[in-house]
Design a protein around this motif. Structure first.
Motif, PDB file in Angstrom:
ATOM      1  N   GLU A  81       0.815  -1.221   0.000  1.00  0.00           N
ATOM      2  CA  GLU A  81       0.000   0.000   0.000  1.00  0.00           C
ATOM      3  C   GLU A  81       0.847   1.269   0.000  1.00  0.00           C
ATOM      4  O   GLU A  81       0.452   2.287  -0.570  1.00  0.00           O
ATOM      5  CB  GLU A  81      -0.898  -0.026   1.235  1.00  0.00           C
ATOM      6  N   TYR A  82       1.997   1.216   0.639  1.00  0.00           N
ATOM      7  CA  TYR A  82       2.898   2.361   0.726  1.00  0.00           C
ATOM      8  C   TYR A  82       4.297   1.936   0.302  1.00  0.00           C
ATOM      9  O   TYR A  82       4.714   0.816   0.550  1.00  0.00           O
ATOM     10  CB  TYR A  82       2.969   2.900   2.161  1.00  0.00           C
ATOM     11  N   ARG A  83       5.029   2.872  -0.306  1.00  0.00           N
ATOM     12  CA  ARG A  83       6.446   2.651  -0.623  1.00  0.00           C
ATOM     13  C   ARG A  83       7.231   3.789   0.029  1.00  0.00           C
ATOM     14  O   ARG A  83       6.837   4.952  -0.040  1.00  0.00           O
ATOM     15  CB  ARG A  83       6.683   2.650  -2.128  1.00  0.00           C
ATOM     16  N   VAL A  84       8.347   3.440   0.652  1.00  0.00           N
ATOM     17  CA  VAL A  84       9.224   4.432   1.260  1.00  0.00           C
ATOM     18  C   VAL A  84      10.108   4.989   0.156  1.00  0.00           C
ATOM     19  O   VAL A  84      10.872   4.258  -0.472  1.00  0.00           O
ATOM     20  CB  VAL A  84      10.083   3.802   2.387  1.00  0.00           C
ATOM     21  N   GLU A  85       9.982   6.292  -0.094  1.00  0.00           N
ATOM     22  CA  GLU A  85      10.753   6.919  -1.172  1.00  0.00           C
ATOM     23  C   GLU A  85      12.074   7.486  -0.672  1.00  0.00           C
ATOM     24  O   GLU A  85      13.093   7.333  -1.332  1.00  0.00           O
ATOM     25  CB  GLU A  85       9.931   8.046  -1.825  1.00  0.00           C
ATOM     26  N   ARG A  86      12.023   8.163   0.484  1.00  0.00           N
ATOM     27  CA  ARG A  86      13.239   8.821   0.967  1.00  0.00           C
ATOM     28  C   ARG A  86      13.167   8.972   2.481  1.00  0.00           C
ATOM     29  O   ARG A  86      12.130   9.283   3.042  1.00  0.00           O
ATOM     30  CB  ARG A  86      13.364  10.191   0.308  1.00  0.00           C
ATOM     31  N   ILE A  87      14.315   8.762   3.104  1.00  0.00           N
ATOM     32  CA  ILE A  87      14.444   8.970   4.543  1.00  0.00           C
ATOM     33  C   ILE A  87      15.532  10.017   4.755  1.00  0.00           C
ATOM     34  O   ILE A  87      16.666   9.831   4.311  1.00  0.00           O
ATOM     35  CB  ILE A  87      14.824   7.658   5.274  1.00  0.00           C
TER      36      ILE A  87
END
Length: 111
Positions: A81-87
């Motif tokens: 459902e969600y993707r981590v793009e940048r931290i």
């Protein structure tokens, strides 16, 4: 005499038709423009920030969704459902996949 009457009737009809075309704009039929599909809005981010660390030069974070703790890195997907793009040091940017909408979780206030 019949021939002359037919010619006169034809001439009258032809001239009336020409006049009618000049006097009135042509009628055109077109379909109304289709309404654009409603944009899918992303729900509020369901995550709470827990912590962050850098391991082998790669930033990773802990986020809590309900009672489930996730350790995530850039490029990871959460429940499809969600993707981590940048931290970063200030935020974690997610993409809500069903709508392809970017959302940011501010982590500066949670330190």
């Amino acid at each position: 005499m019949v021939f002359e009457a037919l010619v006169a009737a034809f001439a009258l009809a032809a001239s009336a038709g020409a006049y009618a075309q000049d006097a009135y704009a042509p009628i055109t039929f077109s379909r109304p423009a289709a309404a654009a599909p409603a944009a899918v809005a992303a729900p509020p981010l369901p995550f709470r920030y827990v912590g962050k660390w850098v391991q082998n030069g790669k930033a990773e974070a802990l986020v809590l969704r309900g009672n489930v703790l996730y350790g995530v890195a850039e490029g990871d997907e959460i429940d499809g459902e969600y993707r981590v793009e940048r931290i970063t040091g200030a935020a974690i940017r997610f993409t809500y996949l069903p709508a392809r909408v970017n959302q940011t979780l501010d982590i500066t206030a949670m330190r």
